[in-house]
Design a protein around this motif. Sequence first.
Motif, PDB file in Angstrom:
ATOM      1  N   TRP A  81      40.645  56.000  35.496  1.00 56.13           N
ATOM      2  CA  TRP A  81      41.808  55.114  35.502  1.00 56.13           C
ATOM      3  C   TRP A  81      42.004  54.516  36.890  1.00 56.13           C
ATOM      4  N   ASP A  82      42.755  53.443  36.899  1.00 54.99           N
ATOM      5  CA  ASP A  82      43.126  52.786  38.161  1.00 54.99           C
ATOM      6  C   ASP A  82      44.517  52.208  37.967  1.00 54.99           C
ATOM      7  N   VAL A  83      45.048  51.652  39.022  1.00 59.00           N
ATOM      8  CA  VAL A  83      46.395  51.096  39.016  1.00 59.00           C
ATOM      9  C   VAL A  83      46.323  49.622  39.373  1.00 59.00           C
ATOM     10  N   GLU A  84      46.950  48.774  38.567  1.00 57.59           N
ATOM     11  CA  GLU A  84      47.149  47.387  39.000  1.00 57.59           C
ATOM     12  C   GLU A  84      48.257  47.406  40.041  1.00 57.59           C
ATOM     13  N   ALA A  85      48.005  46.788  41.179  1.00 56.17           N
ATOM     14  CA  ALA A  85      48.942  46.915  42.292  1.00 56.17           C
ATOM     15  C   ALA A  85      49.123  45.588  43.018  1.00 56.17           C
ATOM     16  N   SER A  86      50.164  45.550  43.838  1.00 58.83           N
ATOM     17  CA  SER A  86      50.499  44.359  44.619  1.00 58.83           C
ATOM     18  C   SER A  86      50.486  44.702  46.103  1.00 58.83           C
ATOM     19  N   GLY A  87      50.199  43.701  46.912  1.00 63.54           N
ATOM     20  CA  GLY A  87      50.219  43.891  48.359  1.00 63.54           C
ATOM     21  C   GLY A  87      50.303  42.557  49.071  1.00 63.54           C
ATOM     22  N   ILE A  88      50.548  42.615  50.364  1.00 64.41           N
ATOM     23  CA  ILE A  88      50.717  41.420  51.204  1.00 64.41           C
ATOM     24  C   ILE A  88      49.532  41.314  52.147  1.00 64.41           C
ATOM     25  N   MET A  89      48.919  40.141  52.209  1.00 59.43           N
ATOM     26  CA  MET A  89      47.767  39.937  53.067  1.00 59.43           C
ATOM     27  C   MET A  89      48.193  39.703  54.513  1.00 59.43           C
ATOM     28  N   LYS A  90      47.554  40.421  55.407  1.00 60.77           N
ATOM     29  CA  LYS A  90      47.817  40.218  56.837  1.00 60.77           C
ATOM     30  C   LYS A  90      47.367  38.816  57.220  1.00 60.77           C
ATOM     31  N   GLY A  91      48.200  38.131  57.976  1.00 62.94           N
ATOM     32  CA  GLY A  91      47.890  36.760  58.378  1.00 62.94           C
ATOM     33  C   GLY A  91      48.601  35.706  57.555  1.00 62.94           C
ATOM     34  N   THR A  92      49.319  36.129  56.498  1.00 64.80           N
ATOM     35  CA  THR A  92      50.048  35.138  55.703  1.00 64.80           C
ATOM     36  C   THR A  92      51.065  34.396  56.551  1.00 64.80           C
ATOM     37  N   MET A 134      51.864  48.696  39.802  1.00 62.37           N
ATOM     38  CA  MET A 134      52.524  47.994  38.703  1.00 62.37           C
ATOM     39  C   MET A 134      52.371  48.774  37.398  1.00 62.37           C
ATOM     40  N   ASP A 135      51.118  49.081  37.052  1.00 59.92           N
ATOM     41  CA  ASP A 135      50.817  49.756  35.795  1.00 59.92           C
ATOM     42  C   ASP A 135      49.465  50.439  35.911  1.00 59.92           C
ATOM     43  N   VAL A 136      49.196  51.313  34.969  1.00 63.35           N
ATOM     44  CA  VAL A 136      47.950  52.078  34.941  1.00 63.35           C
ATOM     45  C   VAL A 136      47.077  51.555  33.814  1.00 63.35           C
ATOM     46  N   TRP A 137      45.770  51.419  34.094  1.00 63.85           N
ATOM     47  CA  TRP A 137      44.867  51.163  32.975  1.00 63.85           C
ATOM     48  C   TRP A 137      43.739  52.187  33.008  1.00 63.85           C
ATOM     49  N   GLY A 138      43.354  52.624  31.810  1.00 63.37           N
ATOM     50  CA  GLY A 138      42.380  53.697  31.725  1.00 63.37           C
ATOM     51  C   GLY A 138      41.281  53.404  30.729  1.00 63.37           C
ATOM     52  N   ALA A 139      40.215  54.160  30.851  1.00 60.32           N
ATOM     53  CA  ALA A 139      39.029  53.962  30.027  1.00 60.32           C
ATOM     54  C   ALA A 139      39.321  54.246  28.552  1.00 60.32           C
ATOM     55  N   THR A 140      38.771  53.407  27.705  1.00 57.68           N
ATOM     56  CA  THR A 140      38.877  53.570  26.259  1.00 57.68           C
ATOM     57  C   THR A 140      37.576  53.068  25.627  1.00 57.68           C
ATOM     58  N   VAL A 141      37.095  53.775  24.633  1.00 54.31           N
ATOM     59  CA  VAL A 141      35.885  53.358  23.923  1.00 54.31           C
ATOM     60  C   VAL A 141      36.296  52.697  22.610  1.00 54.31           C
ATOM     61  N   CYS A 142      35.807  51.484  22.394  1.00 53.97           N
ATOM     62  CA  CYS A 142      36.063  50.760  21.143  1.00 53.97           C
ATOM     63  C   CYS A 142      34.881  50.987  20.200  1.00 53.97           C
ATOM     64  N   PHE A 143      35.190  51.456  18.995  1.00 51.68           N
ATOM     65  CA  PHE A 143      34.165  51.867  18.038  1.00 51.68           C
ATOM     66  C   PHE A 143      34.351  51.088  16.744  1.00 51.68           C
ATOM     67  N   ASN A 144      33.390  50.207  16.439  1.00 51.84           N
ATOM     68  CA  ASN A 144      33.471  49.387  15.237  1.00 51.84           C
ATOM     69  C   ASN A 144      33.013  50.219  14.035  1.00 51.84           C
ATOM     70  N   THR A 145      33.958  50.579  13.191  1.00 49.64           N
ATOM     71  CA  THR A 145      33.667  51.491  12.081  1.00 49.64           C
ATOM     72  C   THR A 145      32.750  50.871  11.032  1.00 49.64           C
ATOM     73  N   ILE A 146      32.886  49.569  10.801  1.00 46.80           N
ATOM     74  CA  ILE A 146      32.059  48.906   9.781  1.00 46.80           C
ATOM     75  C   ILE A 146      30.602  48.829  10.239  1.00 46.80           C
ATOM     76  N   GLU A 147      30.399  48.367  11.489  1.00 52.74           N
ATOM     77  CA  GLU A 147      29.028  48.265  12.005  1.00 52.74           C
ATOM     78  C   GLU A 147      28.395  49.646  12.157  1.00 52.74           C
TER      79      GLU A 147
END
Length: 348
Positions: free
Chosen positions: A257-268, A132-145
Amino acid sequence: MSIKPQFLQLLHKTAIITALAVAAGTTQAQPKTSLLVYTAIESDAMKAYKDGFEKAHPDVEIRWVRDSTGVITAKLLAEKNNPQADAVLGVAASSLALLSQEGMLVPYAPVGLKDLNPAYSDRAQPPAWVGMDVWGATVCFNTIEAKKLNLPKPESWKDLTKPIYKGQIVMPHPASSGTGYLDVTAWLQMFGETDGWKYMDALHQNIAQYTHSGSKPCTMAGTGEFPIGISFEFRAHQVKRSGAPVELIFPKEGLGWDVEASGIMKGTKNLEAAKNLVDWMTTKEANQISATWWAIVAYPGIAKKVEGIPENYEKLLVKNNDFNWSAKNRARILAEWGGRYNAKAEKK
């Protein structure tokens, strides 16, 4: 012999009542198919996918079971001999590769497969899962703190092991979170297993907590609870857009990174409805929904520029990311990781 008007009216009413009863009986005999779908997608997206699919297939109704990737994966494996779900949607490809290795998915080439980027779906023919889509690592850095604590802005994964960051970093637990697992497997693949574990040993010294959500570290950085949160770009973008004083950092060694994906379960018992769902997830419409939040979607040309995500984001992703290796070695990696680092896991 003449028929009285009152009798004709009675016959007419009887016919109408009978027709309505037959119609009602027909409606009752054809209820909507209830499709049980396990998912790890963000709560923000669930309604959009459900509404879009049910508009295209009004005879099918999605019933969600949602949790983090690790929990959904464990639940599916526990139900292997008595599967409950009809389909999975928005679950990590590394998890679906494991389910495929366990013989739990129905290989299926959806109608729109030819329109998708093949790099983001199972390479088998027919595929066991479709991206469906890709999501990847990102570091969030609070500049004020960070300024309050006199912390420099990190530029790399290796920077995060410097003593100045001791107790200032939160990251997701890889057994609970797909984001945590993609971090760990990326480090092991990028640095090699020996150096990967050495890196995580050093990083562990600076970790305050391993959370059970991939989103939470960035949320915590956004509120200033901790200045640095290892998360992923969807949540990082959302936190930054909310007005939080965070900078998004994309470590220069490369992004897991990884991919959000769809699939069909065997036995449905609802195979056709499950196929309809996977078919619909390959459509331009479904990918346009994904592009609301994600910088990379499976359908080329659909993704839009996302604030804070660099133009070369796709090129920053770790090359040769092997989902089958990640799946095959999942139990071993998580056991090793847990033995080393579980003492700092967030309490459930």
